[in-house]
Structure formats: C-alpha cells, structure tokens
Design an enzyme around this catalytic site. Structure first.
Site, PDB file in Angstrom:
ATOM      1  CD  GLU A  61      35.680 -33.814  14.439  1.00  0.00           C
ATOM      2  OE1 GLU A  61      36.845 -33.542  14.098  1.00  0.00           O
ATOM      3  OE2 GLU A  61      35.171 -33.422  15.495  1.00  0.00           O
ATOM      4  NE  ARG A 100      39.657 -34.648  20.566  1.00  0.00           N
ATOM      5  CZ  ARG A 100      40.307 -33.522  20.208  1.00  0.00           C
ATOM      6  NH1 ARG A 100      39.633 -32.442  19.881  1.00  0.00           N
ATOM      7  NH2 ARG A 100      41.621 -33.501  20.156  1.00  0.00           N
ATOM      8  CG  HIS A 137      37.597 -30.140  15.036  1.00  0.00           C
ATOM      9  ND1 HIS A 137      37.798 -31.412  15.493  1.00  0.00           N
ATOM     10  CD2 HIS A 137      38.339 -29.351  15.851  1.00  0.00           C
ATOM     11  CE1 HIS A 137      38.625 -31.404  16.523  1.00  0.00           C
ATOM     12  NE2 HIS A 137      38.968 -30.148  16.757  1.00  0.00           N
TER      13      HIS A 137
END
Ligand code: 8YV
Length: 316
Positions: free
Chosen positions: A264, A235, A282
């Site tokens: 993000e 993360r 991601h």
C-alpha cells in the site's frame, strides 16, 4: 520513564489532525515523516524520544527502534501489530498499545459491504445508470448473497462480528482458526484449503503475522469454487497478489473485494484493470466515529505513559 527528558512523541507516519493537534498541545511532537534525512534526525534527537505513535499499517522498524534508546511506548493507531516486531519490543521492555475494541464493527461492516457490492455488482449498476445505458439496455444479472456459505479465516473479534452480520443474511457460516471456538455455533474447518473449498465467499479476517503471510496462494485459489469471491479486510500480505491476479484473470474464482494490499498504497495495474474486483483504499476503520475513538485511545495511552499510570490498551 526518564523524567529528566522532555515529554516527547515521535510520529512515524501522518495521523489525523485531531490526534496530531491533541498530541502537539500536550507533548513535544517530532514528525519523522517530514524529515529529509530521517537517520540524521534520529541520530540527533533519538536519545530524547520516549514514545512513538504510529499507524497499524505502518508500524515502526527495528532500525528506528534501535536509534531510540529511551523508548518506552509504541502507541499504535489501529489493532494490527504485524508491522512491529513484538519480540524486539518485549526484549527491550517497550510497551505496545493498540486501539482495541472500537473498530471491530466498522471493519465487519466493510467486509459485508465489499461482499454485497461485489456479488450484487453495485458499482457496475451505478455506472450503468449514470452513463444512461439503462435507457437502451437491460441491466445484467448478479450473484445472490442470502443463504450462501461464508468462510471466515480468523474468528477473532472482527471475524465474529462478520459472522453475526452474515447470519442476518441467512448465510451458512464456516471458519478456520487455530482451534475451534466451542462457544460459537459455526462450522469449524481444520485448514484454509478445506474452508476455501467449502465457501462461496472466503473472507480474510486473520492477523498479518509471519506465519499467515502469503497463505492465500494459488493452492487455495485452485480449490475455491469458480463462483467464489475472496474478500480481504485484514492485511494484503496474507494474499499472494500475483496468484490472486492470475486466479481472477483465468476465472478460477469469480471476483475479489479488497481493502488491503501487499504494498500500500500501490495497487497492481492488473488488479485495477479487472472488471470482477471492487477495491477500497484501506478504509475499513475510516469512519468519523471510529477514527475519533481511535485518536482518543492513542492519546490516552501516551498520556498514561507519561503520567506513569497503567496503560489502558497495552498488549501482552
Ligand atoms: C487503520 C489498521 O486503517 O487497525 C489496523 O491495524 O490497519 C487500520 O485500522 C490503520 O492503522 C490506520 O492507518
């Protein structure tokens, strides 16, 4: 479950078409992300909604949960629960499911991919060939991976899968977790600073829980060897991004391979401008095979909830 209500699913964020189509075929699906006024929408329809489907990176806020008085299930497309307040779901007796088990290998693969691509300068090598520079120049040297020390923060399923892959590269494996796992023949370090100091590659595989947020900061970069790399497939919020950028700019560490970011899909311009980073959007679990399995798990849990049978992937 309230059987007098429609079998409805609130989609908080877009999911892959396959899952969307399956859910739409079986349930009344509301797409919150398409609403121009989500609060007004929830005011009108919130009391009819009994299940939420969301992504691990998006979760669902308490302010949304509060507008869903009949909510009984949050089915997460992913394994991260950091974007859902579990104390809230527990106190409201809302079940939470995750797509456990199926994405471990892909995420570990990408961790090794970032590590190798960064250290061995694969992107630079590709550009060097494509731009025709090989015709007049010799390629530069890169950093060896085999035999180096990898420090894994978080020795859960994903951390262990990374360790198994790293063993194939003859790497020495160190790790930090709340306590040593005596079943594992790897060197345990009591804290992240010791791990960072001892590692050539520091790989983050810990959860994004509150206590872990921001733990990789300047104090960690200051003790990392200047040839070390940071790899993050966990993360973005684990890392203080400003401190990371400063460490990379000042040469305190050699580079970073990142799949996740603090905000993000926004990636700081300073990170993008750096040569010694390799950045991914991601995508650690984003393979056809795994995303299909994740879709099936989410669908199965929503179905199980409406059919009032035990949820296959419920977390405690
Ligand atoms: C997914 C994730 O990329 O498992 C998680 O928690 O963050 C990832 O696997 C994400 O949930 C899908 O957008």
């Amino acid at each position: 479950m309230n059987t007098s209500l429609p079998r409805s699913v609130l989609l908080v964020a877009p999911v892959m078409d396959e899952l969307l189509n399956r859910l739409t075929e079986s349930f009344q699906v509301y797409r919150l992300y398409e609403q121009t006024n989500p609060a007004a929408f929830l005011q009108e329809f919130g009391s009819q909604i009994q299940t939420v489907v969301t992504r691990g990176d998006v979760g669902v806020s308490n302010s949304i949960i509060e507008m869903l008085p009949e909510l009984g299930l949050i089915a997460i497309f992913g394994v991260g629960t950091d974007a859902v307040d579990l104390s809230m779901t527990r106190s409201h007796e809302i079940a939470v499911t995750v797509t456990s088990g199926v994405l471990t290998n892909d995420v570990a693969d990408l961790a090794m991919g970032l590590l190798l691509a960064g250290a061995r300068k694969l992107v630079q090598g590709h550009t060097f060939v494509c731009e025709g520079r090989w015709l007049s120049n010799a390629p530069g040297l890169a950093t060896q991976v085999s035999g180096k020390r990898i420090g894994i923060l978080g020795m859960g399923n994903i951390g262990q899968a990374i360790a198994r892959r790293a063993s194939g590269f003859d790497m020495e494996i160190l790790y930090t977790d709340r306590q040593p796992n005596h079943k594992l023949d790897y060197q345990w370090c009591p804290d992240v600073h010791t791990l960072a100091h001892e590692s050539d590659f520091l790989v983050l595989a810990a959860s994004g829980s509150k206590e872990n947020q921001g733990m990789i900061d300047a104090s960690v970069f200051n003790v990392m060897p200047d040839h070390a790399w940071l790899i993050n497939i966990a993360r973005g919020i684990l890392v203080n991004e400003n401190d990371l950028i400063a460490a990379l700019q000042e040469g305190k560490i050699a580079g970073a391979g990142l799949d996740v970011y603090a905000d993000e899909p926004h990636v700081p311009d300073e990170l993008i401008a750096l040569e010694n980073v390799i950045l991914q959007p991601h995508v650690a679990s984003a393979t056809f095979e795994t995303r299909k399995k994740m879709s099936d798990i989410v669908f199965d849990n929503v179905s199980a909830w409406f059919n009032q049978v035990p949820l296959p992937n419920k977390i405690d």
